[in-house]
Design an enzyme around this catalytic site. Structure first.
Site, PDB file in Angstrom:
ATOM      1  N   ASP A 175       0.885  -1.240   0.068  1.00 33.26           N
ATOM      2  CA  ASP A 175       0.061   0.010   0.063  1.00 33.26           C
ATOM      3  C   ASP A 175       0.791   1.206   0.055  1.00 33.26           C
ATOM      4  O   ASP A 175       0.420   2.583  -0.340  1.00 33.26           O
ATOM      5  CB  ASP A 175      -0.821  -0.062   1.143  1.00 33.26           C
ATOM      6  CG  ASP A 175      -2.031  -0.934   1.013  1.00 33.26           C
ATOM      7  OD1 ASP A 175      -2.691  -1.124   0.093  1.00 33.26           O
ATOM      8  OD2 ASP A 175      -2.118  -1.633   2.118  1.00 33.26           O
ATOM      9  N   ARG A 192       8.512  -8.638  11.329  1.00 37.00           N
ATOM     10  CA  ARG A 192       8.028  -8.891   9.764  1.00 37.00           C
ATOM     11  C   ARG A 192       8.130 -10.141   9.569  1.00 37.00           C
ATOM     12  O   ARG A 192       7.444 -10.917   8.858  1.00 37.00           O
ATOM     13  CB  ARG A 192       8.724  -7.914   8.987  1.00 37.00           C
ATOM     14  CG  ARG A 192       8.085  -6.433   8.943  1.00 37.00           C
ATOM     15  CD  ARG A 192       8.411  -5.741   7.765  1.00 37.00           C
ATOM     16  NE  ARG A 192       7.882  -4.518   7.588  1.00 37.00           N
ATOM     17  CZ  ARG A 192       6.703  -4.170   6.923  1.00 37.00           C
ATOM     18  NH1 ARG A 192       6.177  -5.302   6.242  1.00 37.00           N
ATOM     19  NH2 ARG A 192       6.024  -3.196   6.762  1.00 37.00           N
ATOM     20  N   ARG A 205       2.115 -11.214  13.239  1.00 36.85           N
ATOM     21  CA  ARG A 205       2.876 -10.133  13.854  1.00 36.85           C
ATOM     22  C   ARG A 205       1.725  -9.115  14.550  1.00 36.85           C
ATOM     23  O   ARG A 205       1.848  -8.543  15.600  1.00 36.85           O
ATOM     24  CB  ARG A 205       3.835  -9.255  13.242  1.00 36.85           C
ATOM     25  CG  ARG A 205       3.548  -8.482  12.358  1.00 36.85           C
ATOM     26  CD  ARG A 205       4.728  -7.704  11.788  1.00 36.85           C
ATOM     27  NE  ARG A 205       4.468  -7.015  10.483  1.00 36.85           N
ATOM     28  CZ  ARG A 205       4.096  -5.606  10.512  1.00 36.85           C
ATOM     29  NH1 ARG A 205       4.266  -4.829  11.685  1.00 36.85           N
ATOM     30  NH2 ARG A 205       3.907  -4.781   9.428  1.00 36.85           N
ATOM     31  N   ASP A 253      -2.325   5.582   6.512  1.00 33.74           N
ATOM     32  CA  ASP A 253      -1.889   4.380   5.472  1.00 33.74           C
ATOM     33  C   ASP A 253      -0.807   3.543   5.794  1.00 33.74           C
ATOM     34  O   ASP A 253       0.042   3.192   4.976  1.00 33.74           O
ATOM     35  CB  ASP A 253      -1.794   5.421   4.189  1.00 33.74           C
ATOM     36  CG  ASP A 253      -2.928   6.143   3.771  1.00 33.74           C
ATOM     37  OD1 ASP A 253      -4.131   6.081   4.279  1.00 33.74           O
ATOM     38  OD2 ASP A 253      -2.757   6.683   2.678  1.00 33.74           O
ATOM     39  N   GLY A 254      -0.704   3.413   7.318  1.00 34.43           N
ATOM     40  CA  GLY A 254       0.342   2.261   7.373  1.00 34.43           C
ATOM     41  C   GLY A 254       1.677   2.917   7.725  1.00 34.43           C
ATOM     42  O   GLY A 254       2.785   2.394   7.994  1.00 34.43           O
TER      43      GLY A 254
END
Length: 511
Positions: free
Chosen positions: A210, A305, A311, A478-479
């Site tokens: 994204d 990750r 996670r 948005d992360g």
């Protein structure tokens, strides 16, 4: 790298906001069935192309040595119109059809069938092919001109390989015109979008997570013709990263090949974008903004990750068990203030038919049309009239979403709509009993989250949030992590453009 289009292609430089796909008026006497060969025919059915070939059974693998799938009769096969990528005729009377063949539930691959007419008639064949393409594409633009951006670091470094193996063959078979570029550094997507010749393209397709779509929209937002760029160019995601929410919401899949097919067949769809102001900065957000447990779960587990999506679950549970709270003062511009009103708004939109054309006004080329001014000012301005800051001393989660899916198993905002002029807001107290907190987490995957009585769910058009009693913390847009400071957000209806399956809904179970 580029793929051209044939002489009979629709003008690829036409304005994609204009309706209509047909280059020529087809013959009125075109039959549904085209006789090909001595023992075969091609028929335009209700939803699929029906291939009848008495030699299929003896060929074993299917027509032209390739399995077509579908149907119980071994001499009859069907190809859904949605899977038809292209069709054309050759000078010798041959009809050639390119399609996406399903080799599994998650993978399609390009295949070709070809037959010669039993009685050569080039006009009839061309008209039949045109009718097939009309059924295959409907209101979707054919031969899209696509700027492909590959993040070579996405998908654990496999994005380039994924593009060439699963995506490029589908786009090329659909006669899309492709210009491919790899990003080389953080923010490169912003630079590319800011300097892109938008008259040469219809779509920017991001082979990434994204992050690159976020950069592309922010690059468009910096242009002097920002409003034209944001309406004219659809931004699509071809899933090659760890977070593929944009693709999931608009195509219903995180499969690269299925997503490529969805881009080929995608309908132009308006998407509201949100302005986030913090300090002297203004960002565009397409996905979400979060403060509290969701933001911390996402951003504070970057070092995990290697665990994949697990996670997030791990990070969430750790903070639930600690009963972590994130105090803040919050002011909100509410549009639908309770779940009954939210559900009614969603169902009213869901009852509408699929979109057949983009009805927005496209600013003319060269016309100054920078990003619009803010209706409610910035975080540095006085609180807008009618807003009230309300203390949330026990806040556990503040999560504003513009899409429904946040990940493949998290339909966090089931009432979200692409262009209703709202963000969907969820607030949950951080003092819930641990058992109820864990049940809340499980309810998301079970599609029971919306109806939980302790989940405050509203549709809003703007808000201001001021964290307090914390020197450090996490805020996600948005992360992506932004400074742990007060920020303000407002949504802009119809500012951006995406490609979707039905033109007005996400591919997520609604309320």
């Amino acid at each position: 790298m580029a793929h051209g289009v044939g002489e009979d292609a629709i003008d690829p430089f036409r304005d994609p906001s204009m309706a209509g796909n047909t280059p020529n008026t087809p013959r009125a006497d075109v039959p549904a069935t085209l006789a090909v060969g001595r023992n075969a025919s091609l028929t335009l059915g209700t939803d699929a192309l029906i291939v009848l070939d008495e030699l299929l059974e003896s060929k074993g693998a299917g027509c032209c040595g390739m399995s077509l799938g579908g149907g119980n009769n071994k001499t009859t096969r069907s190809i859904p119109f949605y899977n038809v990528l292209w069709a054309e005729t050759a000078d010798d009377g041959e009809v050639i059809i390119h399609y996406a063949h399903a080799v599994s539930k998650q993978v399609v691959r390009r295949q070709i069938i070809s037959y010669k007419l039993e009685k050569p008639d080039s006009d009839l064949a061309a008209a039949w092919v045109e009718r097939l393409l009309e059924k295959a594409y409907g209101a979707s633009q054919r031969q899209k001109r696509i700027k492909v951006l590959i993040n070579p670091f996405g998908g654990q470094g496999k994005a380039t390989q994924m593009y060439h193996k699963h995506i490029a063959p589908i786009l090329a078979a659909a006669r899309c015109e492709l210009d491919v570029e790899s990003t080389t550094h953080n923010g490169h997507g912003v630079e590319i979008a800011q300097n892109l010749d938008i008259e040469k393209f219809d779509v920017v397709a991001c082979c990434s997570g994204d992050g690159i779509p976020h950069e592309v929209w922010n690059g468009f937002g910096k242009r002097e013709d920002a409003q034209r760029a944001l309406v004219k160019i659809a931004v699509a995601q071809l899933p090659c990263g760890s977070g593929n929410a944009l693709c999931l919401n608009h195509t219903g899949t995180d499969s690269p090949s299925l997503a490529a097919l969805a881009v080929v067949k995608g309908l132009r769809t308006p998407l509201g974008l949100a302005s986030v102001t913090q300090g002297d900065r203004r960002l565009l957000s397409f996905l979400s903004q979060s403060a509290g447990i969701v933001a911390e779960t996402d951003l504070a587990t970057e070092h995990l990750r290697w665990m994949g999506s697990a996670r997030f679950t791990y990070g969430f549970l750790v903070r639930l068990l600690k009963k972590t709270v994130y105090p803040a003062d919050i002011a909100i511009k509410v549009e639908h203030g309770n779940k009954e009103a939210v559900r009614a708004a969603y169902r009213a939109e869901a009852a509408k038919p699929p979109r057949t054309q983009d009805e927005r006004t496209l600013p003319a080329p060269g016309e100054p049309c920078a990003i619009p001014p803010l209706k409610y000012g910035t975080i540095n301005d006085p609180l807008p009239d009618g807003w009230e800051l309300v203390p949330h001393d026990q806040l556990g989660n503040f999560y504003a979403g513009n899409l429904a899916y946040m990940s493949s198993d998290a339909n966090f905002f089931p009432a979200a709509l692409p262009d209703d002029g709202c963000l969907d807001l969820v607030r949950i107290k951080g003092t819930l009993p641990r058992t109820k907190s864990i049940a809340t987490l499980l309810a998301i995957e079970q599609h029971k989250f919306f109806d939980l009585p302790h989940v405050d769910y509203q549709k809003i058009s703007a808000y201001r949030i001021i964290p307090k009693n914390q020197k450090e913390g996490y805020i996600s847009v948005d992360g992506e992590r932004i400074p742990f400071e007060p920020f303000q957000v407002e949504i802009h209806k119809g500012m951006g453009t995406v490609l979707s399956k039905n033109g007005h809904l996400f591919e997520a179970k609604g309320v």
